[in-house]
Design an enzyme around this catalytic site. Structure first.
Site, short mmCIF file in Angstrom:
data_model
loop_
_atom_site.label_atom_id
_atom_site.label_comp_id
_atom_site.label_asym_id
_atom_site.label_seq_id
_atom_site.Cartn_x
_atom_site.Cartn_y
_atom_site.Cartn_z
CB ALA A 61 -0.89 0.00 1.23
CG PHE A 63 3.64 2.74 -6.08
CD1 PHE A 63 4.89 3.33 -6.18
CD2 PHE A 63 2.90 2.55 -7.25
CE1 PHE A 63 5.40 3.72 -7.42
CE2 PHE A 63 3.40 2.93 -8.49
CZ PHE A 63 4.66 3.52 -8.57
NE ARG A 111 7.38 15.71 7.87
CZ ARG A 111 8.71 15.82 7.88
NH1 ARG A 111 9.45 14.83 8.37
NH2 ARG A 111 9.30 16.91 7.41
N GLY A 113 0.81 11.16 5.80
CA GLY A 113 -0.40 11.42 6.59
C GLY A 113 -1.68 11.02 5.86
CG ASN A 139 -3.83 0.28 3.35
OD1 ASN A 139 -4.00 1.38 3.85
ND2 ASN A 139 -3.08 -0.64 3.92
CB SER A 173 -0.79 5.09 8.87
OG SER A 173 -0.76 4.53 7.59
CG ASN A 175 3.32 9.43 8.96
OD1 ASN A 175 4.20 9.80 9.73
ND2 ASN A 175 3.55 8.57 7.98
CE LYS A 214 1.07 -2.12 5.86
NZ LYS A 214 1.22 -1.54 4.52
N GLY A 264 11.97 0.25 3.90
CA GLY A 264 13.14 -0.12 3.12
C GLY A 264 14.09 -1.02 3.91
#
Ligand SMILES: Cc1cc2nc3c(=O)[nH]c(=O)nc-3n(C[C@H](O)[C@H](O)[C@H](O)COP(=O)(O)O)c2cc1C
Length: 362
Positions: A61, A63, A111, A113, A139, A173, A175, A214, A264
């Site tokens: 999720a 991209f 970030r 958000g 997502n 998430s 953010n 997730k 990464g």
């Protein structure tokens, strides 16, 4: 085409501000006359959540947040695509700059958000391609200013479930202030009861869509006990382990000081450990998707052996290019041959116990 893109376009993109580069990459995917990807070797097939995936290599999720290029992504060779995160109402996310490449560490900090065009725009796009081939998941998240977070997930499910193959409830998430609190046992239990109810209602006589959860890689093991316990009791279909981390261990790049979630290569060890910890707690109750720092076939196979039935990647694309997708699939076939695995399912979780016995990754 893929070699050309990686040789010519990617070096250019890397000279740009990362968010501009991302927007250009999306535009290139919209416009490029990409040929259909070659069919995958049958040995790469994975059955999970009642779906048959042609390969375990998925796009994570973030991209394709607004589901603009899902079909082009299949042409790049992905076995499945998770679009989003999407929020019910459109929201701009945080001010720029908010996306940083850590070249020295092969990491990314974002970030953003949960910037989203909102559920209506995304549902329209997904509806148009709903019967096209390719497994697309979505997502889903909550608006920053919402008064009822769980209600936001319900709204996303109602609008999107008919048009996708699976839904991922993103409570991880870092953010969106407060979002990760939804991982606490009682809040999670409430949330899951409501979202499961919503997806049953959205099914209107059809088979309900798989619902995945997730999680953050930053949970304590005590928290993870609770999360997996609640997920099992509520009979969730699977988990994605996991999102970006707030931790900042062993980084060299000056951008490491930026606030946000780290992804990464620097995320690989922690996320793989959390994956194995989740696998041993799930005890086969549901399959897992492993995400975090997959940037090679070896990293993908390590995720599978730590407990992932499927893997997802995002940051690796930035550093290795789209050739990475084919390279991983080729390497997985090699690893299967060397390890004498007839199917990837045979390799899932083989190393989970060993991984959980290692010293905690720092
Ligand atoms: C720029 C960016 C945006 C992201 N947006 C989302 C998102 O909207 N929802 C989500 O669940 N995860 C999001 N993620 C997390 C990824 O899906 C993935 O879990 C994480 O990056 C680890 O994988 P990687 O190391 O291969 O990038 C985002 C990651 C990045 C780098």
């Amino acid at each position: 085409m893929i070699v050309l893109f990686d040789r010519l376009v990617r070096p250019l993109l890397r000279t740009l501000d990362p968010e501009t580069a991302h927007a250009l990459a999306l535009n290139a995917l919209k416009l490029a006359p990409l040929p259909r990807a070659a069919p995958d070797d049958e040995k790469l097939r994975v059955d999970a959540f009642g779906l048959t995936f042609p390969s375990p290599v998925g796009l994570a999720a973030g991209f394709d947040k607004n589901a603009e290029v899902t079909d082009a992504l299949f042409r790049l060779g992905f076995g499945f695509v998770e679009a989003g995160g999407v929020t019910p109402k459109p929201q701009p996310g945080n001010p720029r700059p908010r996306l940083f490449r850590l070249d020295a560490d092969q990491g990314v900090i974002n970030r953003l958000g949960l910037n989203s065009e909102g559920v209506e725009a995304v549902a329209q796009r997904l509806a148009v391609r709903a019967t096209a081939p390719g497994i697309v998941g979505i997502n889903i998240g909550a608006n920053k200013d919402t008064a009822d977070r769980a209600g936001d997930y319900v709204a996303c499910i109602e609008a999107l479930a008919p048009h996708v193959s699976f839904l991922t409830v993103n409570v991880s998430s870092p953010n969106t202030p407060g979002l990760r609190n939804l991982q606490q046992a009682s809040a999670l239990d409430d949330l899951l009861s409501r979202v499961i109810d919503a997806r049953e209602r959205a099914a209107v006589g059809n088979k309900p869509k798989p619902l995945l959860l997730k999680i953050a890689p930053d949970l304590t093991l005590g928290d993870l006990d609770d999360v997996v316990g609640v997920a099992r009791r509520r009979r969730i279909d699977g988990m994605v382990v996991g999102n970006t981390t707030l931790s900042r261990a062993n980084l060299r790049d000056a951008a490491a000081k930026e606030q946000g979630g780290l992804s990464g290569r620097p995320l690989f060890a922690l996320s793989t450990r959390m994956l194995a910890e989740t696998y041993v707690r799930a005890e086969g109750a549901f399959p897992l998707i492993g995400a975090g720092g997959v940037d090679s076939g070896a990293a993908a196979f390590a995720k599978i052996k730590a407990g992932a039935s499927l893997i997802q990647l995002y940051s690796g694309l930035i550093f290795r290019g789209i050739g990475l997708i084919g390279a991983i699939k080729k390497d997985l076939l090699d690893f299967m041959r060397i390890g004498r695995f007839d199917s990837l399912a045979d390799a899932v979780g083989r190393d989970a116990a060993a991984v959980t016995a290692e010293p905690w990754p720092t």
